[in-house]
Design a protein around this motif. Structure first.
Motif, PDB file in Angstrom:
ATOM      1  N   LEU A  46      31.716 143.155 -14.321  1.00  0.00           N
ATOM      2  CA  LEU A  46      33.205 143.860 -15.656  1.00  0.00           C
ATOM      3  C   LEU A  46      33.839 142.898 -15.797  1.00  0.00           C
ATOM      4  O   LEU A  46      33.839 143.440 -17.357  1.00  0.00           O
ATOM      5  CB  LEU A  46      34.088 143.970 -14.600  1.00  0.00           C
ATOM      6  CG  LEU A  46      33.277 145.311 -13.670  1.00  0.00           C
ATOM      7  CD1 LEU A  46      35.362 145.487 -12.064  1.00  0.00           C
ATOM      8  CD2 LEU A  46      33.089 147.499 -14.169  1.00  0.00           C
ATOM      9  N   LEU A  47      34.352 141.840 -15.883  1.00  0.00           N
ATOM     10  CA  LEU A  47      35.033 140.924 -16.980  1.00  0.00           C
ATOM     11  C   LEU A  47      33.614 141.125 -18.157  1.00  0.00           C
ATOM     12  O   LEU A  47      34.296 140.831 -19.090  1.00  0.00           O
ATOM     13  CB  LEU A  47      35.553 139.929 -16.591  1.00  0.00           C
ATOM     14  CG  LEU A  47      35.888 138.905 -17.436  1.00  0.00           C
ATOM     15  CD1 LEU A  47      37.789 139.328 -17.962  1.00  0.00           C
ATOM     16  CD2 LEU A  47      37.105 137.744 -16.869  1.00  0.00           C
ATOM     17  N   ARG A  80      31.605 141.069 -23.291  1.00  0.00           N
ATOM     18  CA  ARG A  80      30.551 140.998 -25.069  1.00  0.00           C
ATOM     19  C   ARG A  80      30.577 142.068 -25.424  1.00  0.00           C
ATOM     20  O   ARG A  80      30.052 142.418 -26.238  1.00  0.00           O
ATOM     21  CB  ARG A  80      28.947 141.519 -23.380  1.00  0.00           C
ATOM     22  CG  ARG A  80      28.433 140.080 -23.174  1.00  0.00           C
ATOM     23  CD  ARG A  80      27.988 140.131 -22.015  1.00  0.00           C
ATOM     24  NE  ARG A  80      27.253 139.015 -20.919  1.00  0.00           N
ATOM     25  CZ  ARG A  80      26.891 137.702 -22.037  1.00  0.00           C
ATOM     26  NH1 ARG A  80      26.317 138.017 -23.094  1.00  0.00           N
ATOM     27  NH2 ARG A  80      26.932 136.802 -20.759  1.00  0.00           N
ATOM     28  N   THR A  81      30.198 143.553 -24.349  1.00  0.00           N
ATOM     29  CA  THR A  81      31.253 144.571 -25.198  1.00  0.00           C
ATOM     30  C   THR A  81      32.269 144.468 -26.680  1.00  0.00           C
ATOM     31  O   THR A  81      32.174 145.329 -27.450  1.00  0.00           O
ATOM     32  CB  THR A  81      31.648 146.025 -24.228  1.00  0.00           C
ATOM     33  OG1 THR A  81      30.627 146.207 -23.880  1.00  0.00           O
ATOM     34  CG2 THR A  81      31.983 147.322 -25.097  1.00  0.00           C
ATOM     35  N   TRP A 104      41.705 144.331 -20.691  1.00  0.00           N
ATOM     36  CA  TRP A 104      41.526 143.658 -19.486  1.00  0.00           C
ATOM     37  C   TRP A 104      42.722 144.919 -18.374  1.00  0.00           C
ATOM     38  O   TRP A 104      42.147 145.190 -17.500  1.00  0.00           O
ATOM     39  CB  TRP A 104      41.025 142.737 -18.886  1.00  0.00           C
ATOM     40  CG  TRP A 104      40.627 142.835 -17.586  1.00  0.00           C
ATOM     41  CD1 TRP A 104      42.082 142.133 -16.856  1.00  0.00           C
ATOM     42  CD2 TRP A 104      39.992 142.826 -16.616  1.00  0.00           C
ATOM     43  NE1 TRP A 104      41.068 142.228 -15.113  1.00  0.00           N
ATOM     44  CE2 TRP A 104      40.586 142.513 -15.224  1.00  0.00           C
ATOM     45  CE3 TRP A 104      38.337 143.321 -17.148  1.00  0.00           C
ATOM     46  CZ2 TRP A 104      39.241 142.332 -13.843  1.00  0.00           C
ATOM     47  CZ3 TRP A 104      37.377 143.001 -15.882  1.00  0.00           C
ATOM     48  CH2 TRP A 104      38.018 142.855 -14.588  1.00  0.00           C
ATOM     49  N   LYS A 105      43.813 144.758 -18.287  1.00  0.00           N
ATOM     50  CA  LYS A 105      45.121 145.039 -18.005  1.00  0.00           C
ATOM     51  C   LYS A 105      44.950 146.293 -17.693  1.00  0.00           C
ATOM     52  O   LYS A 105      45.391 147.271 -16.863  1.00  0.00           O
ATOM     53  CB  LYS A 105      45.687 144.263 -18.315  1.00  0.00           C
ATOM     54  CG  LYS A 105      47.476 144.828 -18.308  1.00  0.00           C
ATOM     55  CD  LYS A 105      48.422 144.555 -18.379  1.00  0.00           C
ATOM     56  CE  LYS A 105      49.745 143.678 -17.940  1.00  0.00           C
ATOM     57  NZ  LYS A 105      51.050 143.893 -18.481  1.00  0.00           N
ATOM     58  N   GLN A 106      44.905 147.288 -19.224  1.00  0.00           N
ATOM     59  CA  GLN A 106      44.444 148.854 -19.144  1.00  0.00           C
ATOM     60  C   GLN A 106      42.964 149.017 -18.185  1.00  0.00           C
ATOM     61  O   GLN A 106      43.963 150.298 -17.278  1.00  0.00           O
ATOM     62  CB  GLN A 106      44.036 149.129 -20.286  1.00  0.00           C
ATOM     63  CG  GLN A 106      45.176 148.825 -20.913  1.00  0.00           C
ATOM     64  CD  GLN A 106      45.423 149.856 -22.801  1.00  0.00           C
ATOM     65  OE1 GLN A 106      43.680 149.609 -23.180  1.00  0.00           O
ATOM     66  NE2 GLN A 106      45.706 149.600 -23.757  1.00  0.00           N
ATOM     67  N   ARG A 107      42.540 148.558 -17.312  1.00  0.00           N
ATOM     68  CA  ARG A 107      41.244 148.672 -16.868  1.00  0.00           C
ATOM     69  C   ARG A 107      41.362 148.967 -16.107  1.00  0.00           C
ATOM     70  O   ARG A 107      40.978 149.496 -14.522  1.00  0.00           O
ATOM     71  CB  ARG A 107      40.345 148.596 -18.306  1.00  0.00           C
ATOM     72  CG  ARG A 107      39.624 149.751 -19.512  1.00  0.00           C
ATOM     73  CD  ARG A 107      38.579 149.395 -19.349  1.00  0.00           C
ATOM     74  NE  ARG A 107      37.943 149.071 -21.460  1.00  0.00           N
ATOM     75  CZ  ARG A 107      37.026 149.012 -22.248  1.00  0.00           C
ATOM     76  NH1 ARG A 107      36.400 148.519 -21.475  1.00  0.00           N
ATOM     77  NH2 ARG A 107      37.397 149.360 -22.894  1.00  0.00           N
ATOM     78  N   PHE A 108      41.822 147.738 -15.248  1.00  0.00           N
ATOM     79  CA  PHE A 108      41.564 147.251 -13.724  1.00  0.00           C
ATOM     80  C   PHE A 108      42.727 146.534 -14.309  1.00  0.00           C
ATOM     81  O   PHE A 108      42.668 145.254 -13.486  1.00  0.00           O
ATOM     82  CB  PHE A 108      40.611 146.132 -13.930  1.00  0.00           C
ATOM     83  CG  PHE A 108      39.027 146.419 -14.453  1.00  0.00           C
ATOM     84  CD1 PHE A 108      38.689 147.257 -13.652  1.00  0.00           C
ATOM     85  CD2 PHE A 108      38.607 146.192 -15.643  1.00  0.00           C
ATOM     86  CE1 PHE A 108      37.608 148.281 -14.183  1.00  0.00           C
ATOM     87  CE2 PHE A 108      37.442 146.805 -16.197  1.00  0.00           C
ATOM     88  CZ  PHE A 108      36.824 147.266 -16.085  1.00  0.00           C
TER      89      PHE A 108
END
Length: 547
Positions: free
Chosen positions: A338-339, A344-345, A392-396
């Motif tokens: 996921l990271l 990349r995105t 990352w903090k928002q999604r996971f």
């Protein structure tokens, strides 16, 4: 193209020329999916949707309740009854029910054989099925040839829209629009909704549902039918195919073609994924070579970078994104994937060239740093790190990451230094008085000299014991003087703030500070003495970390 024929088409067949439509004229467009011949009508639950029922009418002159119920169920495509065997004429009640429900009711003469009826209709259905298979295979061949020729998803989408006459929207796994072909002026799409005339659909939610359930979704909007098809392979979702056109324009051939197309798109995604994986592996190995300084000259590294589509003549820095406290190996692998995808995105969205290499505890990312009118290299690299950390903090939110940022260098030969700095920053962030999750190597300024001492083989323990060895043991009252001193430095010598963190009275704190001065021989109101103690404290924390 439909693989069934309508009742109207069936009545025009030579084998049914003597049949007569006596009721239910409004349902002659009904599609006949199969022909069933029945002598005695008893268990009506066994009859399927779209069946065309042929019966001799046995027993219907006395007990017709089941048959009347069947006519009213709107399950059959039509019903044909012989007159002359058991019924002299078809009862009026049958005609009334047929007219009320638009169910074609047909009178058959005794001279017309069962076999003639079934043969005539089933031959037509079979011919249409063969025609559908032939056309479907031809369409599938056209689409797969585009994959073989590396034409890409846009060409596949254009051809699919041409073959089916639909407006198409190709969504990626996250629900963002990847490509579209719009044939209808009344259809548009924005960031959240698909708009048909003045009505709208929450296409992102529906796309997500389609992928999660891994089955098509179908709905009607105004005069249009909207189909969602999942694009998936090997238990992985790649996105969703949305096709729209007028309700009366859809055919089974078009639906079959869309099913084929979803598989073709999946193949295209798999092919792209395989190419990307190979490219990423080669680039990752290239980054490892840069970090380990395996190139004899900078020009060799620059040339190798060009072959991999990476311009090393630009200013670069390295981020080390470290996953924190994940014990389960499967959870760690999933988090790494996921990271990797997120990095990349987002770096692609930022328009930065980059190379990613997986390490034991996280990702090493070499990326392009840009200098603007109001932004220097350090600010830009921290901004990029901040974007990745925030997303990352928002999604996971349950999985913590720390981002270490190395310095930016324009020289290829110094990129390995940026990697070392980024790793130091991520590893040593807990040693700072004010702990942060995004740490630039410059934030460790107090540790730079100490790190060089350690790398040179000098003893940090000897250094800090000479400066504050007398403070390492707790006092007779069990007071941790090192912890007290660390809090004092953390709050910039502010008595009240330090006392609040330690949950003690300020007079108690002053007592402890006096004890520190007495034991160490240093004066805390002296800037020189405080500097010596802070360096010793940093050496102590660094040594404790590596132990």
């Amino acid at each position: 193209m439909n693989v069934s024929i309508t009742v109207y088409e069936a009545l025009r067949l030579p084998g049914l020329s003597s049949a007569r439509l006596i009721a239910g004229q409004g349902g002659t467009h009904n599609l006949i999916k199969w022909v069933t011949t029945v002598e005695v009508i008893e268990d009506i639950s066994r009859l399927q949707e779209g069946e065309f029922l042929v019966t001799t009418g046995y027993g219907l002159d006395q007990h017709s309740e089941h048959f009347q119920k069947l006519l009213a169920m709107k399950k059959l495509s039509g019903a044909a009854i012989y007159t002359g065997f058991y019924l002299k004429q078809i009862p009026q009640v049958f005609k009334d029910i047929a007219n009320q429900n638009d169910l074609p009711l047909i009178e058959l003469p005794t001279a017309l054989n069962f076999s003639s009826i079934t043969k005539s209709i089933l031959e037509q259905i079979l011919n249409k099925q063969m025609e559908l298979i032939s056309s479907s295979l031809d369409f599938h061949k056209q689409l797969t040839q585009l994959v073989v020729k590396n034409e890409g998803k846009p060409s596949i989408s254009d051809r699919l829209s041409l073959l089916t006459g639909t407006s198409l929207f190709i969504m990626d796994e996250s629900g963002d629009l990847s490509y579209s072909v719009q044939k209808h002026e009344s259809i548009s799409i924005d960031e959240t909704e698909l708009i048909v005339h003045q009505d709208s659909l929450p296409y992102k939610d529906l796309s997500e549902k389609c992928q999660l359930e891994r089955k098509p979704l179908e709905m009607e909007l105004n005069r249009f039918k909207v189909l969602f098809y999942p694009i998936s392979a090997n238990e992985k979702n790649y996105g969703c195919l949305i096709a729209i056109k007028e309700l009366d324009e859809w055919s089974e051939l078009h639906i079959s073609t869309l099913e084929h197309a979803a598989a073709v798109f999946a193949i295209e995604y798999l092919k792209e994924e395989a190419v990307l994986q190979t490219q990423n592996r080669l680039r990752g190995e290239f980054l490892e070579q840069l970090i380990n300084k395996n190139f004899q000259t900078s020009s060799m590294a620059l040339e190798r970078g060009k072959k991999l589509g990476f311009d090393l003549s630009l200013s670069q820095a390295i981020l080390y994104v470290k996953l924190e406290n994940i014990q389960d190996s499967r959870h760690f692998k999933k988090s790494m994937d996921l990271l990797n995808d997120l990095a990349r995105t987002e770096l692609e969205k930022l328009g930065r060239q980059f190379v990613i290499r997986e390490r034991l505890e996280g990702l090493m990312i070499l990326f392009e740093v840009k200098e603007g009118r109001n932004t220097n290299w350090k600010q830009d690299s921290l901004k990029t790190a901040g974007i990745l950390h925030r997303l990352w903090k928002q999604r996971f939110p349950r999985v913590q990451v720390t981002v270490g940022v190395g310095r930016t260098y324009a020289e290829v030969s110094r990129l390995n230094q940026s990697a070392v700095e980024a790793e130091y920053a991520a590893d040593l962030h807990t040693l700072l008085f004010m702990e942060k999750k995004i740490i630039h190597y410059d934030d460790l300024a107090a540790f730079h000299l100490l790190l060089q001492m350690k790398e040179a083989g000098l003893s940090l323990k000897q250094f800090y014991e000479e400066q504050m060895g007398s403070l390492l043991n707790k006092s007779k009252q069990g007071i941790d003087l090192i912890y007290t001193l660390e809090a004092f430095f953390k709050h910039n010598h502010h008595i009240q703030a330090t006392a609040s963190e330690l949950f003690i009275h300020r007079h108690t704190l002053k007592y402890r500070l006096n004890l520190i001065e007495k034991r160490s021989g240093y004066h805390l109101d002296s800037a020189d003495d405080r500097l010596k103690l802070q360096l010793a404290m940093a050496a102590y924390k660094l040594e404790q970390y590596y132990q």
